[in-house]
Design a protein around this motif. Structure first.
Motif, short mmCIF file in Angstrom:
data_model
loop_
_atom_site.label_atom_id
_atom_site.label_comp_id
_atom_site.label_asym_id
_atom_site.label_seq_id
_atom_site.Cartn_x
_atom_site.Cartn_y
_atom_site.Cartn_z
N LEU A 258 0.84 -1.10 0.00
CA LEU A 258 0.09 -0.04 0.02
C LEU A 258 0.69 1.14 -0.17
N TRP A 259 2.19 1.18 0.37
CA TRP A 259 2.88 2.38 0.81
C TRP A 259 3.77 2.69 -0.50
N THR A 260 4.39 1.39 -1.00
CA THR A 260 5.46 1.79 -1.85
C THR A 260 4.73 2.05 -3.27
N PRO A 261 5.52 2.98 -4.28
CA PRO A 261 4.87 3.50 -5.47
C PRO A 261 5.15 2.23 -6.54
N VAL A 262 5.70 1.24 -6.42
CA VAL A 262 5.99 0.56 -7.45
C VAL A 262 5.70 -1.02 -6.70
N PRO A 263 4.55 -1.51 -6.34
CA PRO A 263 4.37 -2.91 -5.83
C PRO A 263 4.17 -3.81 -6.69
N LEU A 264 4.58 -4.95 -6.20
CA LEU A 264 4.42 -6.30 -6.92
C LEU A 264 2.74 -6.50 -6.91
N LEU A 265 1.97 -6.43 -6.23
CA LEU A 265 0.64 -6.57 -6.33
C LEU A 265 -0.21 -5.33 -5.73
N ASN A 266 -0.68 -4.69 -6.23
CA ASN A 266 -1.32 -3.43 -5.80
C ASN A 266 -2.52 -3.56 -4.93
N PRO A 267 -2.71 -3.45 -3.82
CA PRO A 267 -3.90 -4.03 -2.97
C PRO A 267 -5.04 -3.17 -3.33
N ALA A 276 -12.02 -8.70 -7.07
CA ALA A 276 -12.04 -9.24 -5.63
C ALA A 276 -12.86 -10.67 -5.60
N GLY A 277 -14.03 -10.43 -6.14
CA GLY A 277 -14.64 -11.96 -6.35
C GLY A 277 -14.00 -12.92 -6.71
N ALA A 278 -13.34 -12.78 -8.24
CA ALA A 278 -12.63 -13.47 -8.92
C ALA A 278 -11.46 -14.04 -8.25
N GLY A 405 -2.09 -11.22 -10.65
CA GLY A 405 -2.99 -11.47 -9.30
C GLY A 405 -3.66 -12.40 -9.28
N ILE A 406 -4.54 -12.66 -10.48
CA ILE A 406 -5.47 -13.93 -10.49
C ILE A 406 -4.62 -15.28 -10.89
N ASN A 407 -3.50 -15.27 -11.58
CA ASN A 407 -3.00 -16.34 -11.49
C ASN A 407 -2.32 -16.77 -10.27
N PHE A 408 -1.75 -15.65 -9.57
CA PHE A 408 -1.41 -16.00 -8.07
C PHE A 408 -2.26 -16.38 -7.29
N ALA A 409 -3.44 -16.04 -7.30
CA ALA A 409 -4.50 -16.68 -6.38
C ALA A 409 -4.75 -18.21 -6.75
#
Length: 516
Positions: A258-267, A276-278, A405-409
């Motif tokens: 949430l804090w970093t400007p270059v996130p791996l996965l932006n919450p 979110a549902g998927a 993100g969806i593949n990560f899930a």
């Protein structure tokens, strides 16, 4: 700027280019994901070769899936920084290195390391197909293309045990690690021609090293705690410490992202209801397909006495039916609201798992195969709509994050589900054994009849009279253990059915339209 962008390659190869680059991505995915389940039918042989138990053997599956999960989110950064072609070729090189380690492993530690390298390559490879499809296909064609791309992701785990079983029975367990090498090399050749390079010429985006380290720490701590909990005791200091470290690392990861400007996965992508549902459905989806693909070969080999080849063949009809289901499911994804095929598919898989709850030592081959087939049809309907619906819910700037993100899930669900089902199987087998043992004290009519018949059989085999009673009790002990194991498998399939039913709720939650 590179001359090998999607636009320049599209002009060079014409309208058919979109299918060529998609097929290239599918071949790479098929090669790496095939390794995810092909080892399952070889587990009994590997356990015998290295003298390890199920708690260690499961690391060959969960280690792979955990590595896939850990590297999945790196894909967006790699493709933005180096391009699709370099990412593809790097993933294949890592996969071939892991395959070589597995094939020549002198002990279980080297074998697990090779599996982790294979999983890391699969994690880098999987989101490529989703990204390419959303870049080269118009919106009205993406669902159909997703149906095609899903072949590599789901067909490979379904067919892996069948191909692996043939190899194990004829060439030994080490041979399963070379099966994917030819297709991986073919994919590399195609990637050199059809995959685009990095489009931007400016500076590369900074890599989120703290986020990646927190994610790896969370995964390692979580799966270490889960894999040792049954052996060490869930209240033991190492297990409690590992699970506590995993919880802290997960919280740290979310706060940092949430804090970093270059996130791996932006919450912030979870603010989009459809995604979110998927995402929640994808976790259960991965747990179901990878968890049952772990359980089924193990059941038919240890309980029903199947060979590795026959164990793999149980999954073959289910794998073949996907070739029919995916094109249909892809078209439905273009025409129906995503929640409808997703909910329908989950309900079908829940039905399949409920039917598997009734399996026993004498369940016929084709009954098993048909029960598995019903579930795989359900998963075939679920996946294209799940992926397409997740990315449709996101604005263009989040597509790379969403694909990863969806593949990560899905992969995190696979690793978590396989681990939890292995724990459930072991725990429930022990509980059933504890419940059955006191009833076999020799006082019941059924037990006495069993002992009498067992002694008669032992006498026919030439066992001395003084040893027949002890031998009969040994056979009784084995029968109780087999019965407890069968009941443990039944309970595990029941939990899969309940998880699928629970996943229908987040699928239904995506019905409401959302503003961009």
């Amino acid at each position: 700027m590179s001359e090998r962008t999607l636009e320049t390659l599209g002009r060079r190869f014409g309208p058919f280019y979109r299918w060529l680059v998609t097929a290239t991505a599918i071949i790479g995915t098929l090669s790496t994901i095939l390794a995810s389940t092909i080892v399952n039918v070889a587990l009994p042989d590997i356990m015998g070769a290295f003298g390890i138990g199920q708690d260690h053997a499961q690391l060959l599956s969960t280690g792979f899936l955990a590595a896939v999960t850990g590297t999945m989110l790196l894909n967006a950064w790699f493709t933005e920084s180096f391009g699709h072609r370099a990412t593809y070729l790097g993933a294949v090189a890592l996969f071939l290195s892991g395959s070589a380690l597995c094939g020549f492993a002198p002990n279980e530690a080297v074998l697990i390391l090779g599996r982790i390298l294979q999983g890391a390559s699969a994690g880098m490879m999987q989101p490529l197909g989703t990204q390419i499809i959303f870049q080269v296909f118009p919106p009205e064609k993406r669902g159909s293309a997703m149906g095609l791309a899903a072949v590599g992701i789901v067909l490979a785990p379904a067919l892996g045990p069948t191909l692996g079983g043939v190899l194990v029975d004829h060439y030994g367990w080490r041979s399963v690690f070379v099966l994917s090498v030819p297709s991986a090399l073919l994919g590399s050749g195609l990637a050199m021609v059809f995959m685009p390079d990095r489009a931007e010429s400016g500076p590369r985006r900074r890599f989120d090293a703290p986020g990646f380290l927190l994610l790896i720490l969370a995964l390692l701590a979580l799966f270490t705690g889960l894999s040792t909990g049954q052996r060490e005791g869930w209240g033991s200091e190492p297990v409690v410490g590992a699970l506590a470290a995993a919880t802290l690392a997960i919280l740290g990861f979310l706060l940092w992202e949430l804090w970093t400007p270059v996130p791996l996965l932006n919450p912030r992508i979870f603010a989009h209801r459809g995604f979110a549902g998927a995402f929640a459905v994808a976790i259960v989806y991965g747990a179901c397909i990878f968890g049952t693909t772990y359980l089924l070969p193990l059941f038919v080999q240890t309980v029903q006495g199947y060979t590795a080849t026959r164990a793999g063949l149980v999954l073959m009809p289910a794998g073949l039916i996907m070739l029919v289901v995916f094109p249909v499911a892809g078209r439905l994804a273009d025409r129906l609201p995503p929640w409808q095929p997703v909910a329908f598919g989950l309900l079908l898989f829940a039905l399949s798992s409920w039917l598997l709850r009734g399996v026993h030592t004498d369940t016929p081959f084709w009954s098993m195969a048909l029960m598995v087939l019903v579930g795989r049809v359900g998963l075939g309907f679920t996946m294209p709509s799940m992926n397409a619906g997740a990315l449709r819910a996101l604005p263009p700037r989040f597509l790379g994050q969403g694909a990863g993100g969806i593949n990560f899930a899905r992969q995190f669900g696979g690793a978590l589900g396989t681990n939890l089902l292995a724990i459930t199987l072991e725990r429930h087998t022990e509980l059933h054994a504890q419940a059955l043992t006191p009833s076999q004290d020799g006082s019941g009519a059924g037990t006495l009849e069993f002992l009498r018949q067992a002694q008669a059989l032992l006498r026919q085999d030439g066992v001395p009279e003084t040893e027949t009673l002890a031998g009969a009790y040994e056979l009784l002990s084995r029968a109780v253990a087999a019965q407890a194991s069968m009941l443990g498998f039944r309970d595990s399939f029941l939990w899969v059915a309940l998880a699928c039913l629970a996943a229908v709720l987040p699928a239904l939650a995506t019905r409401r339209k959302q503003t961009a």
